[in-house]
Design a protein around this motif. Structure first.
Motif, PDB file in Angstrom:
ATOM      1  N   TYR A 161       0.838  -1.199   0.000  1.00 34.84           N
ATOM      2  CA  TYR A 161       0.000   0.000   0.000  1.00 34.84           C
ATOM      3  C   TYR A 161       0.878   1.256   0.000  1.00 34.84           C
ATOM      4  O   TYR A 161       0.636   2.203  -0.757  1.00 34.84           O
ATOM      5  CB  TYR A 161      -0.915  -0.005   1.216  1.00 34.84           C
ATOM      6  N   ASN A 162       1.914   1.264   0.851  1.00 37.80           N
ATOM      7  CA  ASN A 162       2.842   2.404   0.891  1.00 37.80           C
ATOM      8  C   ASN A 162       3.549   2.580  -0.450  1.00 37.80           C
ATOM      9  O   ASN A 162       3.764   3.709  -0.915  1.00 37.80           O
ATOM     10  CB  ASN A 162       3.879   2.208   1.993  1.00 37.80           C
ATOM     11  N   LYS A 163       3.903   1.451  -1.075  1.00 39.02           N
ATOM     12  CA  LYS A 163       4.571   1.513  -2.375  1.00 39.02           C
ATOM     13  C   LYS A 163       3.671   2.177  -3.407  1.00 39.02           C
ATOM     14  O   LYS A 163       4.111   3.032  -4.196  1.00 39.02           O
ATOM     15  CB  LYS A 163       4.951   0.102  -2.825  1.00 39.02           C
ATOM     16  N   GLN A 164       2.399   1.790  -3.425  1.00 30.11           N
ATOM     17  CA  GLN A 164       1.449   2.382  -4.369  1.00 30.11           C
ATOM     18  C   GLN A 164       1.307   3.885  -4.119  1.00 30.11           C
ATOM     19  O   GLN A 164       1.234   4.675  -5.062  1.00 30.11           O
ATOM     20  CB  GLN A 164       0.077   1.692  -4.238  1.00 30.11           C
ATOM     21  N   CYS A 165       1.275   4.275  -2.852  1.00 28.97           N
ATOM     22  CA  CYS A 165       1.159   5.696  -2.514  1.00 28.97           C
ATOM     23  C   CYS A 165       2.401   6.468  -2.961  1.00 28.97           C
ATOM     24  O   CYS A 165       2.293   7.572  -3.511  1.00 28.97           O
ATOM     25  CB  CYS A 165       0.955   5.866  -1.012  1.00 28.97           C
ATOM     26  N   ARG A 166       3.579   5.890  -2.740  1.00 30.58           N
ATOM     27  CA  ARG A 166       4.826   6.552  -3.135  1.00 30.58           C
ATOM     28  C   ARG A 166       4.889   6.784  -4.646  1.00 30.58           C
ATOM     29  O   ARG A 166       5.461   7.771  -5.113  1.00 30.58           O
ATOM     30  CB  ARG A 166       6.036   5.707  -2.713  1.00 30.58           C
ATOM     31  N   ASN A 167       4.284   5.882  -5.386  1.00 31.99           N
ATOM     32  CA  ASN A 167       4.338   5.979  -6.852  1.00 31.99           C
ATOM     33  C   ASN A 167       3.611   7.200  -7.406  1.00 31.99           C
ATOM     34  O   ASN A 167       3.856   7.600  -8.552  1.00 31.99           O
ATOM     35  CB  ASN A 167       3.761   4.709  -7.488  1.00 31.99           C
ATOM     36  N   ILE A 168       2.683   7.786  -6.610  1.00 30.23           N
ATOM     37  CA  ILE A 168       1.884   8.890  -7.160  1.00 30.23           C
ATOM     38  C   ILE A 168       2.131  10.227  -6.466  1.00 30.23           C
ATOM     39  O   ILE A 168       1.532  11.235  -6.847  1.00 30.23           O
ATOM     40  CB  ILE A 168       0.373   8.578  -7.114  1.00 30.23           C
ATOM     41  N   VAL A 169       3.007  10.238  -5.444  1.00 28.68           N
ATOM     42  CA  VAL A 169       3.108  11.475  -4.657  1.00 28.68           C
ATOM     43  C   VAL A 169       3.625  12.661  -5.465  1.00 28.68           C
ATOM     44  O   VAL A 169       3.375  13.813  -5.108  1.00 28.68           O
ATOM     45  CB  VAL A 169       3.989  11.283  -3.392  1.00 28.68           C
ATOM     46  N   MET A 170       4.333  12.415  -6.553  1.00 28.53           N
ATOM     47  CA  MET A 170       4.861  13.521  -7.356  1.00 28.53           C
ATOM     48  C   MET A 170       4.169  13.611  -8.720  1.00 28.53           C
ATOM     49  O   MET A 170       4.730  14.136  -9.683  1.00 28.53           O
ATOM     50  CB  MET A 170       6.374  13.343  -7.546  1.00 28.53           C
ATOM     51  N   ARG A 171       2.956  13.147  -8.784  1.00 24.18           N
ATOM     52  CA  ARG A 171       2.227  13.058 -10.058  1.00 24.18           C
ATOM     53  C   ARG A 171       2.167  14.377 -10.818  1.00 24.18           C
ATOM     54  O   ARG A 171       2.346  14.424 -12.024  1.00 24.18           O
ATOM     55  CB  ARG A 171       0.805  12.550  -9.773  1.00 24.18           C
ATOM     56  N   TYR A 172       1.910  15.466 -10.119  1.00 23.27           N
ATOM     57  CA  TYR A 172       1.729  16.763 -10.800  1.00 23.27           C
ATOM     58  C   TYR A 172       2.843  17.751 -10.470  1.00 23.27           C
ATOM     59  O   TYR A 172       2.641  18.966 -10.519  1.00 23.27           O
ATOM     60  CB  TYR A 172       0.380  17.366 -10.405  1.00 23.27           C
TER      61      TYR A 172
END
Length: 402
Positions: A116-127
């Protein structure tokens, strides 16, 4: 000599020229070099999330922050202006939950915290690139290359270090506070968030009776639009200064106690009732009544199921008798605390889990979502002879915008 300004000036073009000038001369970095030997001015900038795009609120706050740091620089200080990113919390989790179809903590547990943390880390810099572009276009000088992220271990360790200093100085205590809560997100909401999404809704409106222990033929009656809070009832509150009445309902010959100014909440005309007695609310203080449910009857041994006083009870709505469920109302919590019905070092009665479903303690309604349980609670109260009146009530109610 001041050059005349063209009447057909293009502000977007002028903006682009200035931005290009700053870029060519590397003005911001040059500014930092020139001031490096000056006293340091530290400015803590609350970072935004990069999981969403900037809006006018960010632009306004960013402009103010830029003014503060520019003024400090021009006042003789060296100001490191590092941009930051908030990588924790609900905005990130909400995006992942929506993407992966996660409905609650159980789904996260099945996936595993690490994944779950990995999935969250993948999008934290999306924009991140959109943010950088917007911030530069508003003319703000800030360092994106030397940025910081709240997910860095050294950032989190610093926060915990600060917290420990506060704890060691005795400035931290554990308490309980009634807050807006999102059962969809399983988390409290800020007051700002809870005020973002009010909707006009039809809710059940019920009046229920609470027979007095020392006179079963007389019952206090209370009104609520949240029947799901009734299993958690621990007290009834009246206003000490207002006038209350003991009134007989002529059709049923049942006797109730309610505020005189609120007789219209139950009766359509004066011919429907007979007033047997009048007295100020303070005469009701401490009177014991029979609880609606037996789930928490043992609380009666520690002072629950009695009448308490507070001036937050008004004469504009209801029956003038307000049912108290301390975990679900700020005034309820405050009043029950004042009367020692609940203790500061004990958690109040809360038979509802983070997903908004009744826990096993509430046997008849266990597992039911609270709003879905309303109709079943009303039916139960009717069967037990505790329902006086049931209708619907249209009012404005806050919802989690997500």
């Amino acid at each position: 000599m001041v050059e005349p300004v063209s009447e057909s000036i293009s502000f977007p073009s002028e903006e682009e020229k200035i931005l290009q000038l700053w870029k060519e001369k590397d003005c911001f970095q040059e500014c930092l070099k020139q001031s490096k030997n000056r006293p340091k001015y530290t400015f803590y900038d609350g970072p935004p999330f990069a999981t969403g795009l900037p809006h006018y609120g960010h632009i306004l706050a960013g402009t103010i922050k830029d003014i503060v740091t520019r003024f400090a620089h021009q006042s003789g200080f060296h100001v490191d202006r590092r941009f930051g990113w908030d990588c924790h919390g609900l905005p990130v989790e909400y995006e992942i939950d929506k993407t992966l179809g996660i409905k609650g903590p159980d789904d996260v547990a099945k996936m595993g915290i690490a994944e779950y943390n990995k999935q969250c880390r993948n999008i934290v810099m999306r924009y991140a690139s959109e943010w950088e572009n917007s911030v530069r276009r508003m003319g703000r000088w800030i360092d994106f290359k030397n940025d910081y992220k709240t997910l860095y271990p050294w950032f989190m360790e610093t926060v915990w270090w600060v917290f420990k200093q506060l704890y060691d100085k005795g400035l931290v205590y554990r308490g309980v506070k009634v807050m807006p809560f999102s059962t969809a997100c399983n988390t409290p909401l800020s007051n700002f968030e809870s005020h973002q999404n009010y909707k006009d809704v039809q809710d059940p409106s019920v009046i229920v009776n609470f027979p007095l222990v020392d006179d079963e033929g007389v019952a206090l009656i209370a009104w609520t639009t949240t029947p799901w809070t009734l299993p958690s009832n621990l007290a009834l509150c009246v206003n000490a200064e207002f006038q209350y009445v003991k009134v007989k309902e002529n059709a049923t010959e049942k006797t109730y106690i309610m505020m005189e100014a609120r007789l219209g909440a139950l009766f359509k005309s004066e011919s429907e009732y007979t007033i047997l007695d009048k007295f100020p609310g303070k005469m009701l203080k401490g009177k014991k009544y029979k609880p609606l449910f037996q789930y928490f009857a043992k609380c009666g041994e520690t002072g629950a199921f009695q009448v308490v006083m507070d001036n937050y009870v008004k004469e504009e709505e209801g029956t003038g008798v307000v049912h108290q469920a301390p975990y679900f109302g700020a005034d309820d919590y405050r009043v029950c605390m004042e009367y020692n019905i609940i203790q500061r070092d004990q958690d109040p009665i809360c038979p509802v889990d983070a997903s908004g479903c009744f826990t096993s303690e509430v046997t008849e309604f266990a597992g039911q979502y609270v709003k879905d349980a309303d109709k079943n609670i009303i039916k139960f109260l009717k069967e037990k002879g505790r329902l006086v009146n049931a209708s619907s009530f249209k009012h404005s109610y806050p919802f989690c915008w997500r």
